[in-house]
Motif scaffolding. Structure first.
Motif, PDB file in Angstrom:
ATOM      1  N   PRO A  67       0.808  -1.235   0.000  1.00 47.63           N
ATOM      2  CA  PRO A  67       0.000   0.000   0.000  1.00 47.63           C
ATOM      3  C   PRO A  67       0.836   1.277   0.000  1.00 47.63           C
ATOM      4  CG  PRO A  67      -0.957  -1.596   1.484  1.00 47.63           C
ATOM      5  CD  PRO A  67       0.368  -2.169   1.028  1.00 47.63           C
ATOM      6  N   VAL A  68       1.914   1.308   0.746  1.00 45.86           N
ATOM      7  CA  VAL A  68       2.748   2.511   0.793  1.00 45.86           C
ATOM      8  C   VAL A  68       3.371   2.775  -0.577  1.00 45.86           C
ATOM      9  CG1 VAL A  68       4.851   1.337   1.614  1.00 45.86           C
ATOM     10  CG2 VAL A  68       4.473   3.759   2.142  1.00 45.86           C
ATOM     11  N   ASP A  69       3.746   1.721  -1.300  1.00 42.05           N
ATOM     12  CA  ASP A  69       4.302   1.881  -2.642  1.00 42.05           C
ATOM     13  C   ASP A  69       3.223   2.312  -3.627  1.00 42.05           C
ATOM     14  OD1 ASP A  69       6.846   1.140  -1.771  1.00 42.05           O
ATOM     15  OD2 ASP A  69       6.489  -0.982  -2.203  1.00 42.05           O
ATOM     16  N   ARG A  70       2.022   1.760  -3.484  1.00 37.00           N
ATOM     17  CA  ARG A  70       0.921   2.159  -4.366  1.00 37.00           C
ATOM     18  C   ARG A  70       0.643   3.650  -4.214  1.00 37.00           C
ATOM     19  NH1 ARG A  70      -2.546  -3.027  -2.756  1.00 37.00           N
ATOM     20  NH2 ARG A  70      -3.262  -1.584  -1.171  1.00 37.00           N
ATOM     21  N   GLU A  71       0.590   4.114  -2.980  1.00 37.08           N
ATOM     22  CA  GLU A  71       0.305   5.525  -2.727  1.00 37.08           C
ATOM     23  C   GLU A  71       1.421   6.417  -3.268  1.00 37.08           C
ATOM     24  OE1 GLU A  71      -0.092   8.610   0.984  1.00 37.08           O
ATOM     25  OE2 GLU A  71      -0.153   6.472   1.393  1.00 37.08           O
ATOM     26  N   ARG A  72       2.663   6.068  -2.957  1.00 36.92           N
ATOM     27  CA  ARG A  72       3.804   6.887  -3.387  1.00 36.92           C
ATOM     28  C   ARG A  72       3.919   6.908  -4.907  1.00 36.92           C
ATOM     29  NH1 ARG A  72       8.549   5.484  -4.961  1.00 36.92           N
ATOM     30  NH2 ARG A  72       8.422   3.380  -4.102  1.00 36.92           N
ATOM     31  N   CYS A  73       3.840   5.741  -5.525  1.00 37.09           N
ATOM     32  CA  CYS A  73       3.998   5.663  -6.977  1.00 37.09           C
ATOM     33  C   CYS A  73       2.843   6.328  -7.719  1.00 37.09           C
ATOM     34  CB  CYS A  73       4.154   4.211  -7.412  1.00 37.09           C
ATOM     35  SG  CYS A  73       5.735   3.475  -6.915  1.00 37.09           S
ATOM     36  N   ALA A  74       1.628   6.215  -7.182  1.00 38.95           N
ATOM     37  CA  ALA A  74       0.479   6.875  -7.809  1.00 38.95           C
ATOM     38  C   ALA A  74       0.674   8.390  -7.800  1.00 38.95           C
ATOM     39  CB  ALA A  74      -0.815   6.493  -7.096  1.00 38.95           C
ATOM     40  N   ALA A  75       1.229   8.916  -6.732  1.00 34.01           N
ATOM     41  CA  ALA A  75       1.497  10.356  -6.659  1.00 34.01           C
ATOM     42  C   ALA A  75       2.633  10.737  -7.608  1.00 34.01           C
ATOM     43  CB  ALA A  75       1.835  10.753  -5.227  1.00 34.01           C
ATOM     44  N   GLU A  76       3.700   9.944  -7.622  1.00 34.05           N
ATOM     45  CA  GLU A  76       4.843  10.240  -8.486  1.00 34.05           C
ATOM     46  C   GLU A  76       4.484  10.168  -9.961  1.00 34.05           C
ATOM     47  OE1 GLU A  76       8.306   7.886  -7.632  1.00 34.05           O
ATOM     48  OE2 GLU A  76       8.348   8.534  -5.539  1.00 34.05           O
ATOM     49  N   ALA A  77       3.595   9.264 -10.326  1.00 37.39           N
ATOM     50  CA  ALA A  77       3.253   9.056 -11.733  1.00 37.39           C
ATOM     51  C   ALA A  77       2.457  10.217 -12.322  1.00 37.39           C
ATOM     52  CB  ALA A  77       2.476   7.754 -11.901  1.00 37.39           C
ATOM     53  N   GLN A  78       2.095  11.171 -11.501  1.00 36.77           N
ATOM     54  CA  GLN A  78       1.359  12.331 -12.012  1.00 36.77           C
ATOM     55  C   GLN A  78       1.930  13.651 -11.511  1.00 36.77           C
ATOM     56  OE1 GLN A  78      -2.722  12.247 -10.749  1.00 36.77           O
ATOM     57  NE2 GLN A  78      -2.199  11.327  -8.794  1.00 36.77           N
ATOM     58  N   LEU A  79       3.157  13.620 -11.019  1.00 38.10           N
ATOM     59  CA  LEU A  79       3.770  14.821 -10.443  1.00 38.10           C
ATOM     60  C   LEU A  79       3.849  15.989 -11.412  1.00 38.10           C
ATOM     61  CD1 LEU A  79       6.784  13.716  -8.217  1.00 38.10           C
ATOM     62  CD2 LEU A  79       4.725  14.941  -7.538  1.00 38.10           C
ATOM     63  N   ASP A  80       4.206  15.735 -12.649  1.00 39.86           N
ATOM     64  CA  ASP A  80       4.405  16.828 -13.594  1.00 39.86           C
ATOM     65  C   ASP A  80       3.123  17.224 -14.325  1.00 39.86           C
ATOM     66  OD1 ASP A  80       4.098  14.670 -15.254  1.00 39.86           O
ATOM     67  OD2 ASP A  80       5.986  14.959 -16.337  1.00 39.86           O
ATOM     68  N   GLY A  81       1.994  16.678 -13.888  1.00 43.75           N
ATOM     69  CA  GLY A  81       0.726  17.016 -14.507  1.00 43.75           C
ATOM     70  C   GLY A  81       0.394  16.186 -15.733  1.00 43.75           C
ATOM     71  N   THR A  82       1.256  15.227 -16.054  1.00 45.59           N
ATOM     72  CA  THR A  82       1.006  14.330 -17.185  1.00 45.59           C
ATOM     73  C   THR A  82       1.028  12.899 -16.675  1.00 45.59           C
ATOM     74  OG1 THR A  82       3.344  14.339 -17.762  1.00 45.59           O
ATOM     75  CG2 THR A  82       1.946  15.884 -18.953  1.00 45.59           C
ATOM     76  N   PRO A  83      -0.084  12.436 -16.128  1.00 45.90           N
ATOM     77  CA  PRO A  83      -0.122  11.110 -15.519  1.00 45.90           C
ATOM     78  C   PRO A  83       0.161  10.008 -16.534  1.00 45.90           C
ATOM     79  CG  PRO A  83      -2.336  11.974 -15.754  1.00 45.90           C
ATOM     80  CD  PRO A  83      -1.395  13.071 -16.139  1.00 45.90           C
ATOM     81  N   SER A  84       0.779   8.931 -16.032  1.00 48.99           N
ATOM     82  CA  SER A  84       1.169   7.835 -16.910  1.00 48.99           C
ATOM     83  C   SER A  84       1.105   6.513 -16.164  1.00 48.99           C
ATOM     84  CB  SER A  84       2.595   8.071 -17.416  1.00 48.99           C
ATOM     85  OG  SER A  84       3.079   6.930 -18.077  1.00 48.99           O
ATOM     86  N   TYR A  85       0.364   5.569 -16.740  1.00 46.66           N
ATOM     87  CA  TYR A  85       0.333   4.218 -16.185  1.00 46.66           C
ATOM     88  C   TYR A  85       1.658   3.503 -16.426  1.00 46.66           C
ATOM     89  CZ  TYR A  85      -4.650   4.774 -15.440  1.00 46.66           C
ATOM     90  OH  TYR A  85      -5.869   5.220 -15.008  1.00 46.66           O
ATOM     91  N   VAL A  86       2.344   3.854 -17.504  1.00 43.55           N
ATOM     92  CA  VAL A  86       3.662   3.269 -17.770  1.00 43.55           C
ATOM     93  C   VAL A  86       4.598   3.656 -16.634  1.00 43.55           C
ATOM     94  CG1 VAL A  86       5.648   3.283 -19.327  1.00 43.55           C
ATOM     95  CG2 VAL A  86       3.323   3.185 -20.272  1.00 43.55           C
ATOM     96  N   ASP A  87       4.592   4.933 -16.246  1.00 46.56           N
ATOM     97  CA  ASP A  87       5.423   5.393 -15.128  1.00 46.56           C
ATOM     98  C   ASP A  87       4.998   4.738 -13.817  1.00 46.56           C
ATOM     99  OD1 ASP A  87       6.768   7.010 -16.917  1.00 46.56           O
ATOM    100  OD2 ASP A  87       5.793   8.868 -16.256  1.00 46.56           O
ATOM    101  N   LEU A  88       3.694   4.609 -13.609  1.00 48.44           N
ATOM    102  CA  LEU A  88       3.184   3.978 -12.389  1.00 48.44           C
ATOM    103  C   LEU A  88       3.660   2.529 -12.299  1.00 48.44           C
ATOM    104  CD1 LEU A  88       1.400   3.886  -9.853  1.00 48.44           C
ATOM    105  CD2 LEU A  88      -0.558   3.449 -11.363  1.00 48.44           C
ATOM    106  N   LEU A  89       3.523   1.793 -13.389  1.00 47.49           N
ATOM    107  CA  LEU A  89       3.944   0.392 -13.396  1.00 47.49           C
ATOM    108  C   LEU A  89       5.443   0.268 -13.151  1.00 47.49           C
ATOM    109  CD1 LEU A  89       3.315  -2.594 -13.775  1.00 47.49           C
ATOM    110  CD2 LEU A  89       3.538  -2.234 -16.256  1.00 47.49           C
TER     111      LEU A  89
END
Length: 103
Positions: A67-89
């Protein structure tokens, strides 16, 4: 100082975010990325296909990530305003591999 109810509500929101796969609109980011690289519309379609494939893989493995990784990575994957599932994965996979290397 936070009161107990405020802390509880904050914790509830964190858990809720970590329990489900994020819902990103990747169309603007694919459009922007391919507009910068070329005018070939096939590249945008490929980007959208890559994002769709990554989202399906994230959804398939979601419960297996911490869960902590899901939360952190979900936030990081959209930091620059361009969300990406590739980045999340990629973030989730690297986090899992890092933890596996510690064992």
């Amino acid at each position: 100082m936070l009161t107990l109810p405020a802390v509880w509500i904050g914790a509830t929101l964190i858990v809720a975010v970590a329990e489900r796969v994020p819902d990103y609109d990747v169309r603007p980011s694919c459009h922007a990325a391919t507009s910068l690289m070329s005018l070939d519309p096939k590249r945008e379609v490929q980007c959208l296909n890559d994002e769709d494939s990554a989202r399906r893989e994230v959804a398939r493995q979601w419960a297996g990530f911490q869960p902590v990784d899901r939360e952190r990575c979900a936030a990081e994957a959209q930091l620059d305003g361009t969300p990406s599932y590739v980045d999340l994965l990629e973030c989730l996979t690297l986090a899992r591999e890092a933890k596996a290397g510690k064992d």
